[in-house]
Design a protein around this motif. Structure first.
Motif, PDB file in Angstrom:
ATOM      1  N   GLY B  20     -28.751  36.528 -33.274  1.00 33.61           N
ATOM      2  CA  GLY B  20     -29.576  35.763 -34.203  1.00 33.61           C
ATOM      3  C   GLY B  20     -31.013  36.252 -34.179  1.00 33.61           C
ATOM      4  N   ASP B  22     -34.008  34.703 -35.038  1.00 34.87           N
ATOM      5  CA  ASP B  22     -34.845  33.524 -35.335  1.00 34.87           C
ATOM      6  C   ASP B  22     -36.262  33.858 -34.884  1.00 34.87           C
ATOM      7  N   TYR B  57     -25.932  41.025 -37.103  1.00 29.91           N
ATOM      8  CA  TYR B  57     -27.237  40.375 -36.928  1.00 29.91           C
ATOM      9  C   TYR B  57     -27.325  39.225 -37.924  1.00 29.91           C
ATOM     10  N   ASN B  60     -32.258  34.053 -39.342  1.00 29.61           N
ATOM     11  CA  ASN B  60     -32.302  32.657 -39.742  1.00 29.61           C
ATOM     12  C   ASN B  60     -33.414  32.522 -40.791  1.00 29.61           C
ATOM     13  N   ASN B 236     -22.268  34.138 -31.620  1.00 32.16           N
ATOM     14  CA  ASN B 236     -23.702  34.361 -31.784  1.00 32.16           C
ATOM     15  C   ASN B 236     -24.479  33.971 -30.538  1.00 32.16           C
ATOM     16  N   THR B 238     -28.785  33.885 -29.591  1.00 32.95           N
ATOM     17  CA  THR B 238     -30.114  34.138 -30.159  1.00 32.95           C
ATOM     18  C   THR B 238     -31.161  34.161 -29.044  1.00 32.95           C
TER      19      THR B 238
END
Lengths: 270, 270
Positions: B20, B22, B57, B60, B236, B238
Motif C-alpha cells: 500500500g 498511503d 502496489y 490509497n 496487502n 502498508t
C-alpha cells in the motif's frame, strides 16, 4: 454552515434547490471548448445565471477526476468562486467516499480544508469508523447514502434485515454516531413513498433528494412525505438545468429552468 | 492484466504481496521534504527498493487528494513510473468508489484510462448499476468491498439478512453481475475465519486481503482458509513496510520488511 443557516437561506430564497454540477466536456456547448478552462467557464456561467434560485451546488467529483489534473484544477476554481462570490450557498462535494479511520480523515481534510466544501457525500458500507471522521468538523456535514435513486438500490438497500430494510438500519445506526447532528442523508425522489417511514427514524435531519425530473421523482410527493417544519430538504436537479440548452443561450436556459423549479418550491413552502 | 497473468507473476516472484502506498507528508523521512515532489520521491524510492518482492502496489487515493493538485500530480507520476518501469506489476487504485451509471463510468475512465490502473476498489452499497460500469474494460478489474478489516464492518456487513450476512449477499449478488469474471473482492485478514464460507461463494476469485500485520491478521490463517489452486490472494501490507524506518535508510528498511513477508509467502506457496 449550520442547519439553521441553511434553513434561513431556504426561507429567504423561497427555494430548497440544489444544482448538480456534473460538468461533461461532451455535453457543454461547443463554443466553450475554445476557452482555456472549459469546465470552469461552464460552471461559472451556470452559477452566475442560477445562484439566486438555489441554495446549494453539488459538483459531482467523478466528472472532474475523469479529466485528471485539468479537472481537479477546474474543481478548485469552482469551489473558490462559490466561496468568494456566494458564501451563503451550501456546497456539496458529491464524492460518495467511504474508507477507514485515517483514510477517511484524509478525505475529510481534502474536501473540508483543502477545498473548503460545506459537506461531502459518504457511503455507509464500512460503518462507524468510516463515517465519524467526517463528523469532527464544526459547521461541516457528511451526507450519508441511505436510499439512493437508482435501480441498483434494490440489490442491498431495501432488502430485509431482521425485519428492517438495510437503509432503515443505516439511518438508525448512524443516528447514534458521535456528532450525528452533522449528518444529512441521501434519499432518492424515485422512492418518495419511503419518506414517511424515513421521517420516523430521522425526523429532523436534512435530506438530500436526487431523482426529481429526469429520473421521474415527483417534487410534490417528496414535499408531502419529507418536509419538516425546518424544511429539512435539499432537492437536487442536474441535467434538466445545466443541459437545458446546447446553444450559446445555455446559461439563460439554465436560469429559466432553475427559476421554474424555484417557483414550484416556493408554493410548497407556503 | 488478466487473472492468469497475475497468477504467473505470483508463481514467478514467489510472492502475493501488495504494498500500500498511503504516502503521508507527516510520516515520510524529513530529508525528502526538500525534494520538489516529496510524495513521488518517496514512492519512487519505495518502488525501486521493493518491486522484486511484491506483485502489486496500491496507492490509497485519499492520501493524494488530501494534497490537492500537488497530490494528484504525484499520483499521476507514480502510476506512470510503475507502468513504464514495472508493467508486470498489478496496480490498484484504492478509491472505494461507488456511484450510479454515468458517474461510475467517469470514475472508471479516470482510473483505467486517464491513470491506466489495472484495478480500482469499489463500494457495493448502490448495487448493480454502480458496479457494472467498472466491469466493461477488458483486462481491468473492480475490487468490490465485501468484508472489510475495520471495526465498523460489524455495523452492517455482518448483520443477518434472510439468514445470510450482508457481505455474503454482496458476494452472491455481485457474482451474477455482467462480466463478474473481472471482479475481485476485499476481505479483511482480521476476519480470516470467514474465509472458509467466502470460498464457498467465490471459489475462484482473487481476494485482496488487508489487515495482516499492523491490524493483527495472520498470514497463515488467510492462506489456510483463502488460498486456491491459482493462489487467488493478494495480501496487502502498508505501514509495516513503507514506514519501517523514519530515517534515510527508509527504502532499505522497507525492502527488508517486504522481503521478510515475501519469504513467509514463499513458504505458503510450497
Amino acid at each position: 454552515m449550520t442547519n439553521r443557516e441553511l434553513t434561513e437561506q431556504i426561507r429567504k430564497k423561497r427555494s430548497f434547490l440544489c444544482i448538480g454540477l456534473d460538468t461533461d466536456l461532451d455535453k457543454i456547448p461547443g463554443h466553450l471548448k475554445q476557452e482555456e478552462d472549459p469546465l470552469f467557464s461552464f460552471n461559472k456561467a451556470i452559477i452566475d445565471a442560477t445562484h439566486e434560485y438555489c441554495v446549494a451546488y453539488k459538483p459531482n467529483i467523478a466528472f472532474y477526476e475523469a479529466y485528471g489534473l485539468a479537472g481537479w484544477k477546474a474543481l478548485e476554481k469552482t469551489i473558490e468562486y462559490l466561496n468568494e462570490h456566494h458564501p451563503d450557498i451550501f456546497t456539496i462535494a458529491d464524492a460518495k467516499r467511504g474508507d477507514i479511520g485515517n483514510t477517511a480523515t484524509r478525505y475529510a481534510k481534502a474536501f473540508f480544508e483543502q477545498l473548503n466544501f460545506d459537506s461531502v457525500t459518504v457511503a455507509p458500507y464500512m460503518g462507524r469508523d468510516s463515517v465519524e471522521p467526517f463528523l469532527q468538523f464544526p459547521g461541516k456535514h457528511a451526507i450519508l447514502l441511505a436510499l439512493t435513486s437508482n435501480q441498483g438500490a434494490f440489490d442491498f438497500q431495501t432488502t430485509a434485515y431482521e425485519g428492517k430494510a438495510l437503509y432503515e438500519r443505516v439511518l438508525e445506526t448512524a443516528s447514534a454516531y458521535e456528532h450525528s447532528e452533522r449528518l444529512m442523508y441521501v434519499v432518492g425522489a424515485t422512492k418518495a413513498e419511503y419518506l414517511q417511514d424515513i421521517r420516523k427514524i430521522v425526523p429532523g435531519s436534512f435530506l438530500l433528494v436526487p431523482g426529481v425530473g429526469a429520473q421521474g421523482g415527483s417534487l410534490q410527493e417528496v414535499c408531502k412525505y419529507g418536509m419538516t417544519e425546518e424544511v429539512g430538504l435539499l432537492v437536487n436537479s442536474t441535467r434538466a438545468i445545466i443541459y437545458a440548452s446546447e446553444g450559446t443561450d445555455f446559461a439563460e436556459a439554465a436560469a429559466a429552468k432553475a427559476k421554474e423549479l424555484r417557483d414550484q418550491m416556493a408554493k410548497e413552502l407556503l
